[in-house]
Write an enzyme that holds these catalytic residues in place. Structure first.
Site, PDB file in Angstrom:
ATOM      1  N   SER A 127       1.332   6.866  13.046  1.00 22.57           N
ATOM      2  CA  SER A 127       0.291   6.410  12.099  1.00 22.57           C
ATOM      3  C   SER A 127      -1.059   7.019  12.456  1.00 22.57           C
ATOM      4  O   SER A 127      -1.804   7.454  11.575  1.00 22.57           O
ATOM      5  CB  SER A 127       0.179   4.880  12.110  1.00 22.57           C
ATOM      6  OG  SER A 127       1.383   4.303  11.672  1.00 22.57           O
ATOM      7  N   TYR A 146       0.841  -1.199   0.000  1.00 23.42           N
ATOM      8  CA  TYR A 146       0.000   0.000   0.000  1.00 23.42           C
ATOM      9  C   TYR A 146       0.874   1.246   0.000  1.00 23.42           C
ATOM     10  O   TYR A 146       1.960   1.247   0.553  1.00 23.42           O
ATOM     11  CB  TYR A 146      -0.968   0.038   1.185  1.00 23.42           C
ATOM     12  CG  TYR A 146      -0.362  -0.141   2.562  1.00 23.42           C
ATOM     13  CD1 TYR A 146      -0.055  -1.395   3.052  1.00 23.42           C
ATOM     14  CD2 TYR A 146      -0.125   0.953   3.400  1.00 23.42           C
ATOM     15  CE1 TYR A 146       0.473  -1.575   4.324  1.00 23.42           C
ATOM     16  CE2 TYR A 146       0.392   0.793   4.675  1.00 23.42           C
ATOM     17  CZ  TYR A 146       0.706  -0.480   5.123  1.00 23.42           C
ATOM     18  OH  TYR A 146       1.230  -0.658   6.375  1.00 23.42           O
TER      19      TYR A 146
END
Ligand code: VOV
Length: 250
Positions: A224, A146
Site C-alpha cells: 500500500s 473505495y
C-alpha cells in the site's frame, strides 16, 4: 525486475454498487400517498433481493451513506452481468428512483488474486474459496467503499515486478488483514476492464474505527505504501426495510 508474469485470478459473483442521493425537496413535495406507493414498490423490490439471497443466487445489502457524496448505497452481487443490468433497470423504473440521483456507481467482479494457491488443487472445489467468491454480505453495522489502483510509475510499477516480489508483498498484506479476522470483512472486486479503477474495496465492520485502523496500518505496509493509489472513500451505516422507511419519513 524481470518480465512480468500475469497472475491467475479467480472470479466469483459480479458486483454493482449503486450510490444514490435523495432529492429531499422533491420527496417532501410528494403527497403522503405517493410517498407510500413509492416505498411499497421499493419494498417489493427489496423482497425480490431477499428471495434471491435466500436461494444463494446472489447477495444484497444497503446502507445509509454519510457526507455529501451520497445518501444511500445498494450493493448487489449476482452470477451474471445481465442480472446486474436487470437490477439497475428495475430500480430506475421505480417511483422511488425518480426522487433520487445517482452520483456514483461501481462495477466489478469478486476476485481472489490467487497469490497463495495450492498447486494441483482445483480452487473452485475448495469450500473456503467458494465462500469468498460467492459471499453473502454480512450486514454488519458499517460499510466502507473505495476504489484503488496499483501504481504504474517508472520507479514503482507493480506490473513490472517479479511474481516472487509481488507474492512476498501480498503475503505481508494478507498477514495484516488476517489480524483483523472477525472484525473486518473485505470484498475485493476486480474492475480492470469494467470500471475506472483496478479494484473496488468494500469493507464491513461493526465498529467504524476498524476501517480507520486497518487502512492506516496498511499504509505502512509496502504494497500500500509504495503502490497503493486511492479514490474517494465512502462510509455508511446499515439499513433494513424498517430503518430505510424511517430515514424516508418527512
Ligand atoms: C480483513 C482484511 C483483509 C484481508 C484478510 C486481506 C487479505 C488479502 C489476501 C490474502 C490477498 C491476496 C490473495 C487474494 O485473496 O486475493 C488480498 C488481495 C488484495 N487485497 Fe486484501 N485483505 C484485507 C483487507 C484489504 C484492504 C483494507 C485493502 C485496501 C488496501 C489499503 O491499503 O487500503 C485490500 C486490498 C487488496 C487488493 C487490491 C488485493 C488484490 C491485489 C492484487 O494485486 O491482486 N485488502 N487481500
Amino acid at each position: 525486475m524481470s518480465a512480468n508474469e500475469a497472475l491467475l485470478t479467480l472470479e466469483g459473483w459480479y458486483t454493482y454498487h449503486n450510490f444514490r442521493t435523495i432529492n429531499w425537496e422533491k420527496w417532501r413535495a410528494a403527497s403522503a400517498e405517493e410517498r407510500q406507493a413509492a416505498l411499497d414498490e421499493l419494498n417489493d423490490l427489496i423482497r425480490t433481493w431477499e428471495a434471491n439471497e435466500a436461494e444463494n443466487q446472489g447477495s444484497t445489502a444497503f446502507y445509509s451513506i454519510l457526507g455529501h457524496k451520497a445518501d444511500l448505497v445498494f450493493m448487489f452481487l449476482r452470477p451474471t452481468m445481465q442480472e446486474l443490468d436487470e437490477i439497475k433497470t428495475a430500480f430506475n423504473k421505480t417511483r422511488f428512483a425518480s426522487y433520487t440521483e445517482a452520483p456514483y456507481s461501481y462495477v466489478s467482479v469478486v476476485e481472489l488474486s490467487n497469490y497463495v494457491h495450492n498447486p494441483g488443487e482445483d480452487p473452485k472445489a475448495n469450500p473456503h474459496i467458494r465462500e469468498r467468491l460467492y459471499p453473502i454480505l454480512p450486514k454488519w453495522e458499517h460499510i466502507c467503499f473505495y476504489p484503488m489502483n496499483k501504481k504504474r510509475d517508472l520507479q514503482d510499477n507493480w506490473y513490472m515486478l517479479s511474481m516472487q516480489e509481488r507474492q512476498e508483498m501480498m503475503r505481508s498484506h494478507g498477514m495484516i488483514g488476517r489480524s483483523y479476522a472477525g472484525r473486518v470483512k473485505q470484498i475485493i472486486g476486480g474492475s480492470i476492464g469494467f470500471d475506472d479503477w483496478e479494484w473496488g474495496v468494500t469493507l464491513f465492520a461493526n465498529d467504524p474505527l476498524e476501517f480507520k485502523h486497518i487502512v492506516y496500518e496498511m499504509r505502512f505496509d509496502e504494497v500500500s505504501a509504495r503502490f497503493g493509489e486511492f479514490g474517494n472513500f465512502l462510509v455508511g451505516n446499515v439499513l433494513n426495510k424498517e430503518t430505510l422507511a424511517k430515514k424516508l419519513e418527512v
